[in-house]
Design a protein around this motif. Structure first.
Motif, PDB file in Angstrom:
ATOM      1  N   VAL A 290      13.410 -34.732 -28.387  1.00 52.42           N
ATOM      2  CA  VAL A 290      14.718 -34.080 -28.241  1.00 52.42           C
ATOM      3  C   VAL A 290      14.938 -33.775 -26.767  1.00 52.42           C
ATOM      4  O   VAL A 290      14.146 -33.066 -26.136  1.00 52.42           O
ATOM      5  CB  VAL A 290      14.799 -32.783 -29.077  1.00 52.42           C
ATOM      6  CG1 VAL A 290      16.143 -32.074 -28.809  1.00 52.42           C
ATOM      7  CG2 VAL A 290      14.657 -33.090 -30.561  1.00 52.42           C
ATOM      8  N   VAL A 291      16.021 -34.303 -26.218  1.00 52.71           N
ATOM      9  CA  VAL A 291      16.387 -34.047 -24.822  1.00 52.71           C
ATOM     10  C   VAL A 291      17.267 -32.802 -24.769  1.00 52.71           C
ATOM     11  O   VAL A 291      18.246 -32.692 -25.518  1.00 52.71           O
ATOM     12  CB  VAL A 291      17.144 -35.251 -24.228  1.00 52.71           C
ATOM     13  CG1 VAL A 291      17.605 -34.941 -22.802  1.00 52.71           C
ATOM     14  CG2 VAL A 291      16.272 -36.489 -24.272  1.00 52.71           C
ATOM     15  N   ILE A 292      16.920 -31.854 -23.895  1.00 53.86           N
ATOM     16  CA  ILE A 292      17.691 -30.615 -23.756  1.00 53.86           C
ATOM     17  C   ILE A 292      18.463 -30.645 -22.450  1.00 53.86           C
ATOM     18  O   ILE A 292      17.890 -30.884 -21.377  1.00 53.86           O
ATOM     19  CB  ILE A 292      16.766 -29.383 -23.784  1.00 53.86           C
ATOM     20  CG1 ILE A 292      15.999 -29.321 -25.102  1.00 53.86           C
ATOM     21  CG2 ILE A 292      17.575 -28.105 -23.581  1.00 53.86           C
ATOM     22  CD1 ILE A 292      14.989 -28.196 -25.160  1.00 53.86           C
ATOM     23  N   GLU A 293      19.778 -30.437 -22.530  1.00 53.66           N
ATOM     24  CA  GLU A 293      20.632 -30.370 -21.346  1.00 53.66           C
ATOM     25  C   GLU A 293      21.350 -29.027 -21.342  1.00 53.66           C
ATOM     26  O   GLU A 293      21.890 -28.599 -22.368  1.00 53.66           O
ATOM     27  CB  GLU A 293      21.663 -31.501 -21.348  1.00 53.66           C
ATOM     28  CG  GLU A 293      22.582 -31.462 -20.136  1.00 53.66           C
ATOM     29  CD  GLU A 293      23.623 -32.577 -20.177  1.00 53.66           C
ATOM     30  OE1 GLU A 293      24.516 -32.576 -19.302  1.00 53.66           O
ATOM     31  OE2 GLU A 293      23.544 -33.433 -21.068  1.00 53.66           O
ATOM     32  N   THR A 294      21.335 -28.343 -20.205  1.00 53.32           N
ATOM     33  CA  THR A 294      22.030 -27.060 -20.091  1.00 53.32           C
ATOM     34  C   THR A 294      23.177 -27.193 -19.101  1.00 53.32           C
ATOM     35  O   THR A 294      23.017 -27.784 -18.026  1.00 53.32           O
ATOM     36  CB  THR A 294      21.078 -25.946 -19.620  1.00 53.32           C
ATOM     37  OG1 THR A 294      20.505 -26.312 -18.366  1.00 53.32           O
ATOM     38  CG2 THR A 294      19.978 -25.709 -20.646  1.00 53.32           C
ATOM     39  N   VAL A 295      24.336 -26.683 -19.503  1.00 48.87           N
ATOM     40  CA  VAL A 295      25.526 -26.670 -18.643  1.00 48.87           C
ATOM     41  C   VAL A 295      25.939 -25.210 -18.507  1.00 48.87           C
ATOM     42  O   VAL A 295      26.624 -24.657 -19.377  1.00 48.87           O
ATOM     43  CB  VAL A 295      26.666 -27.507 -19.242  1.00 48.87           C
ATOM     44  CG1 VAL A 295      27.871 -27.526 -18.309  1.00 48.87           C
ATOM     45  CG2 VAL A 295      26.197 -28.917 -19.554  1.00 48.87           C
ATOM     46  N   LEU A 296      25.503 -24.562 -17.413  1.00 46.04           N
ATOM     47  CA  LEU A 296      25.690 -23.128 -17.248  1.00 46.04           C
ATOM     48  C   LEU A 296      26.861 -22.859 -16.308  1.00 46.04           C
ATOM     49  O   LEU A 296      26.902 -23.385 -15.195  1.00 46.04           O
ATOM     50  CB  LEU A 296      24.412 -22.484 -16.704  1.00 46.04           C
ATOM     51  CG  LEU A 296      23.142 -22.773 -17.523  1.00 46.04           C
ATOM     52  CD1 LEU A 296      21.938 -22.086 -16.900  1.00 46.04           C
ATOM     53  CD2 LEU A 296      23.326 -22.344 -18.964  1.00 46.04           C
ATOM     54  N   ALA A 297      27.808 -22.040 -16.785  1.00 41.34           N
ATOM     55  CA  ALA A 297      29.028 -21.775 -16.025  1.00 41.34           C
ATOM     56  C   ALA A 297      28.749 -20.846 -14.854  1.00 41.34           C
ATOM     57  O   ALA A 297      27.945 -19.908 -14.951  1.00 41.34           O
ATOM     58  CB  ALA A 297      30.078 -21.159 -16.939  1.00 41.34           C
ATOM     59  N   GLY A 298      29.426 -21.108 -13.719  1.00 44.39           N
ATOM     60  CA  GLY A 298      29.367 -20.192 -12.592  1.00 44.39           C
ATOM     61  C   GLY A 298      30.305 -19.000 -12.826  1.00 44.39           C
ATOM     62  O   GLY A 298      31.340 -19.125 -13.478  1.00 44.39           O
ATOM     63  N   GLY A 299      29.922 -17.846 -12.288  1.00 41.73           N
ATOM     64  CA  GLY A 299      30.767 -16.654 -12.462  1.00 41.73           C
ATOM     65  C   GLY A 299      30.828 -16.164 -13.892  1.00 41.73           C
ATOM     66  O   GLY A 299      31.841 -15.583 -14.317  1.00 41.73           O
ATOM     67  N   LEU A 300      29.760 -16.404 -14.656  1.00 40.80           N
ATOM     68  CA  LEU A 300      29.765 -16.011 -16.062  1.00 40.80           C
ATOM     69  C   LEU A 300      29.744 -14.488 -16.196  1.00 40.80           C
ATOM     70  O   LEU A 300      28.990 -13.794 -15.501  1.00 40.80           O
ATOM     71  CB  LEU A 300      28.539 -16.601 -16.772  1.00 40.80           C
ATOM     72  CG  LEU A 300      28.500 -16.467 -18.294  1.00 40.80           C
ATOM     73  CD1 LEU A 300      29.577 -17.333 -18.926  1.00 40.80           C
ATOM     74  CD2 LEU A 300      27.116 -16.851 -18.839  1.00 40.80           C
ATOM     75  N   TRP A 301      30.588 -13.962 -17.084  1.00 39.62           N
ATOM     76  CA  TRP A 301      30.609 -12.524 -17.332  1.00 39.62           C
ATOM     77  C   TRP A 301      29.297 -12.080 -17.992  1.00 39.62           C
ATOM     78  O   TRP A 301      28.668 -12.868 -18.727  1.00 39.62           O
ATOM     79  CB  TRP A 301      31.757 -12.150 -18.274  1.00 39.62           C
ATOM     80  CG  TRP A 301      33.123 -12.434 -17.733  1.00 39.62           C
ATOM     81  CD1 TRP A 301      33.533 -12.330 -16.433  1.00 39.62           C
ATOM     82  CD2 TRP A 301      34.265 -12.879 -18.479  1.00 39.62           C
ATOM     83  NE1 TRP A 301      34.853 -12.659 -16.319  1.00 39.62           N
ATOM     84  CE2 TRP A 301      35.333 -12.991 -17.563  1.00 39.62           C
ATOM     85  CE3 TRP A 301      34.483 -13.165 -19.821  1.00 39.62           C
ATOM     86  CZ2 TRP A 301      36.607 -13.397 -17.957  1.00 39.62           C
ATOM     87  CZ3 TRP A 301      35.752 -13.557 -20.223  1.00 39.62           C
ATOM     88  CH2 TRP A 301      36.798 -13.682 -19.303  1.00 39.62           C
ATOM     89  N   PRO A 302      28.891 -10.861 -17.786  1.00 38.22           N
ATOM     90  CA  PRO A 302      27.742 -10.350 -18.550  1.00 38.22           C
ATOM     91  C   PRO A 302      28.156 -10.119 -20.012  1.00 38.22           C
ATOM     92  O   PRO A 302      29.313  -9.828 -20.312  1.00 38.22           O
ATOM     93  CB  PRO A 302      27.404  -9.034 -17.853  1.00 38.22           C
ATOM     94  CG  PRO A 302      28.663  -8.614 -17.168  1.00 38.22           C
ATOM     95  CD  PRO A 302      29.385  -9.868 -16.798  1.00 38.22           C
ATOM     96  N   ALA A 303      27.210 -10.252 -20.914  1.00 39.85           N
ATOM     97  CA  ALA A 303      27.456 -10.030 -22.348  1.00 39.85           C
ATOM     98  C   ALA A 303      26.760  -8.750 -22.782  1.00 39.85           C
ATOM     99  O   ALA A 303      25.665  -8.427 -22.312  1.00 39.85           O
ATOM    100  CB  ALA A 303      26.939 -11.204 -23.172  1.00 39.85           C
ATOM    101  N   LEU A 304      27.399  -8.025 -23.686  1.00 44.21           N
ATOM    102  CA  LEU A 304      26.805  -6.814 -24.253  1.00 44.21           C
ATOM    103  C   LEU A 304      26.092  -7.212 -25.543  1.00 44.21           C
ATOM    104  O   LEU A 304      26.714  -7.325 -26.603  1.00 44.21           O
ATOM    105  CB  LEU A 304      27.889  -5.765 -24.525  1.00 44.21           C
ATOM    106  CG  LEU A 304      27.379  -4.399 -25.027  1.00 44.21           C
ATOM    107  CD1 LEU A 304      26.486  -3.754 -23.985  1.00 44.21           C
ATOM    108  CD2 LEU A 304      28.553  -3.489 -25.361  1.00 44.21           C
ATOM    109  N   ILE A 305      24.778  -7.423 -25.466  1.00 42.11           N
ATOM    110  CA  ILE A 305      24.062  -8.035 -26.590  1.00 42.11           C
ATOM    111  C   ILE A 305      22.607  -7.608 -26.550  1.00 42.11           C
ATOM    112  O   ILE A 305      22.073  -7.236 -25.488  1.00 42.11           O
ATOM    113  CB  ILE A 305      24.204  -9.589 -26.513  1.00 42.11           C
ATOM    114  CG1 ILE A 305      24.033 -10.219 -27.895  1.00 42.11           C
ATOM    115  CG2 ILE A 305      23.259 -10.167 -25.486  1.00 42.11           C
ATOM    116  CD1 ILE A 305      25.213 -10.018 -28.797  1.00 42.11           C
ATOM    117  N   ASP A 306      21.933  -7.662 -27.687  1.00 36.50           N
ATOM    118  CA  ASP A 306      20.507  -7.388 -27.792  1.00 36.50           C
ATOM    119  C   ASP A 306      19.755  -8.639 -27.326  1.00 36.50           C
ATOM    120  O   ASP A 306      19.878  -9.710 -27.934  1.00 36.50           O
ATOM    121  CB  ASP A 306      20.152  -7.040 -29.240  1.00 36.50           C
ATOM    122  CG  ASP A 306      18.709  -6.615 -29.403  1.00 36.50           C
ATOM    123  OD1 ASP A 306      17.811  -7.391 -29.033  1.00 36.50           O
ATOM    124  OD2 ASP A 306      18.463  -5.503 -29.918  1.00 36.50           O
TER     125      ASP A 306
END
Length: 615
Positions: free
Chosen positions: A338-354
């Protein structure tokens, strides 16, 4: 002439003129109908009024007649029952006289006749009372003489004559008013017929005009069908949401009961292991039993996640960092195919999460994607800022419009059918063969995201793969860095401290008490909140309150508040297998609450007890 007049216009003008004439007739007929209906109703009220005057007049005469007969009966028999009948009749006459007078205030002639009836009736009642007074006063001869003088009979006849005069006058009025009512009804019927004729004429014109607008109606029907389809989709989503809520309540309750059972099983197995010798065979059997019980505990935790009843500790989190840090773990878990590719956005807002639960959700979704890509494939993990508007929220049940952090996982697997997509978040629904999965992975993710205030959306096509989008609530505060490890501190020996164990389940309570004794603590037990408060009064040496959260009567939070009010220095440790709302609100653990989750081992309990006592 009318036909020639209309023939001078064009077809469109003729249609308009015909409509105007028809509507004019319809309006006139409608107004006339309303006026005549009101007049008919008024005439009917006067007829009813006349009948009421007759009825009250007759009722009044009957009361006077009843009083007379009762007086005679009492005179002859001296039986108090006749006296009671007289008193009842005499008491009933004045209200009827007053009612009769109020009904005839509009008619001077009727008022005169009613006044005569009232005078005669009152005179008769007074004379009857006087005769009864003579008899009860021990003067029967005078009472009999009064009766033999025929005064009462004559006065009764006077009442009868006056009553008959009232009735005759009302009868004449009734004839006149019934005739007026009949006339109004006939006119009303005529107006209704005219209105119906005008309505039919207008309807015929409208039907003729409507034939030129079939295309517009067809377009309207198509638009209505589309709206009905949209509404049906919304209602289907609402039913699905309600079903998930009902399943969540059911599974949460089941998980609570199983956690109590597993707390007893795992706790006692753990204590047994501490006392077991070094014999290999018995210890292997014990370890297998403990492993099975712990697998069951993990299953109940999945059920709690689905039912949105797990305690969460959300913080402002950098989702990009979480995905990046999990990359190596995912590569090891998914394998080289399984090939894993990540596309991470710039300027991403923080999330309120556990953070821990989010990592578990990503791992669950990644493992599902691996199983869907038989023979290998590609898993793409993307992040982005997202805004769900009012239109989207209207189309999706239980979605709040606003800003979210989007985390999407897309695989190139086999995909799912529409029937499976409709049930994919239901617990125990799986495409895997029997024995290869519980079907709780997606339902656990769905429950966790919903409990966190987010939204989950799944897109899939057979043969084209699947995308799962997690919309995580945006945090408005700065990203919180993970707390640095605390420097080792000298450990205070807490053995010998007195602990009060409060638990309504006897098996869990006995295990907890036994475990604490095993650890060297002194223990008192209580099966509920009231008993616990009494124990605190009787044993001042109690330093720690170990209490269940969900209990009948006084729950754990209320018990802790009352206990701390009586003993401010008391330490409190909660234990639960089902959060409800006592110490967890909107899925978030209260900041002042220290919690040990059922089921727990002796080692876990020891660490939590020491943490509570050392602050």
């Amino acid at each position: 002439m009318g036909a020639g007049f209309l023939a001078s216009f064009s077809p469109a003008r003729r249609t308009s003129v015909a409509l105007l004439i028809g509507f004019g007739l319809l309006i006139l007929a409608g107004v006339a109908t309303l006026i005549l209906a009101d007049q008919a109703a008024n005439a009917e009220r006067w007829v009813a009024h006349t009948r009421e005057v007759q009825a009250v007049n007759q009722h009044l005469f009957t009361k006077v007649e009843d009083a007379t007969l009762a007086e005679r009966g009492f005179l002859i028999t001296r039986d108090d029952r006749y006296l009671r009948l007289f008193l009842a009749a005499a008491a009933g006459a004045p209200p009827l006289e007053a009612r009769l007078a109020s009904l005839t205030t509009d008619n001077p002639d009727a008022r005169t006749r009613v006044a005569a009836v009232r005078r005669a009736a009152e005179a008769q009642i007074v004379e009857l009372g006087r005769v009864i007074g003579l008899l009860r006063g021990g003067r029967p001869a005078e009472a009999v003489a009064a009766v033999r003088g025929h005064l009462l009979v004559n006065r009764l006849e006077t009442v009868r004559a006056a009553s008959d005069a009232v009735d005759a006058g009302e009868a004449r009025l009734l004839v006149t008013r019934q005739a007026a009512l009949a006339l109004r009804r006939a006119l009303l019927l005529a107006a209704v017929v005219v209105a119906l004729a005008a309505s039919m004429a207008v309807a015929l014109v409208v039907v003729a005009v409507s034939r030129r607008h079939v295309a517009e109606l067809d377009a309207g029907r198509a638009e209505l069908a589309a709206e009905m389809a949209r509404r049906e989709a919304t209602e289907s989503q609402l039913r699905q949401s309600q079903k998930m809520d009902a399943l969540g309540q059911l599974t949460g309750g089941i998980a609570h009961d199983f956690n109590n059972v597993l707390a007893i099983v795992i706790g006692n197995l753990d204590m047994l292991g501490r006392r077991l010798g070094d014999e290999a065979a018995p210890r292997r059997l014990l370890e297998r039993a403990l492993d099975g019980a712990q697998r069951a505990a993990r299953l109940t935790q999945s059920l709690l996640a689905f039912s949105r009843q797990q305690p969460l500790s959300p913080r402002s989190l950098d989702v990009n960092r979480t995905v990046a840090e999990m990359s190596e773990l995912l590569r090891g878990a998914l394998g080289e195919h399984v090939v894993i590719e990540t596309v991470l956005a710039g300027g991403l807002w923080p999330a309120l999460i556990d953070a821990a639960q989010l990592e578990s959700a990503i791992l669950n979704l990644a493992l599902n994607a691996r199983d869907a890509m038989v023979g290998g494939g590609k898993l793409t993990i993307e992040t982005a800022n997202a805004y769900l508007d009012d239109a989207y929220a209207a189309a999706e049940a239980s979605v709040t419009p606003g800003q979210y952090v989007l985390l999407a996982l897309t695989d190139t697997g086999a995909g799912m059918t529409s029937d499976l997509i409709a049930r994919v978040f239901d617990p125990f629904v799986t495409t895997k063969p029997p024995g290869q999965g519980t079907g709780l992975g997606l339902s656990q993710v769905h429950g966790f995201v919903k409990q966190s205030g987010g939204h989950v959306k799944l897109y899939s096509e057979v043969g084209a793969g699947t995308t799962v989008k997690l919309y995580l609530p945006r945090s408005r505060v700065a990203i919180e860095e993970p707390a640095a490890p605390l420097q080792p501190q000298p450990v205070r020996d807490t053995a010998g401290t007195t602990v009060l164990v409060v638990e309504d389940d006897a098996g869990v309570r006995e295990f907890a008490a036994g475990a604490l004794k095993e650890l060297g603590y002194r223990v008192h037990q209580a099966d509920g909140g009231r008993a616990a408060l009494a124990a605190l009064e009787n044993h001042v040496e109690i330093a720690l309150l170990l209490t269940d959260v969900v209990m009948p009567g006084l729950n754990g939070r209320s018990l802790a508040e009352q206990a701390l009010a009586r003993k401010p220095g008391l330490k409190v440790l909660f234990m639960t297998g089902y959060t409800r709302n006592a110490i967890v609100h909107n899925g978030v653990l209260d900041p002042d609450a220290l919690l040990v989750t059922k089921p727990f081992t002796l080692q876990t309990l020891a660490a939590k007890i020491r943490q509570a006592l050392e602050g």
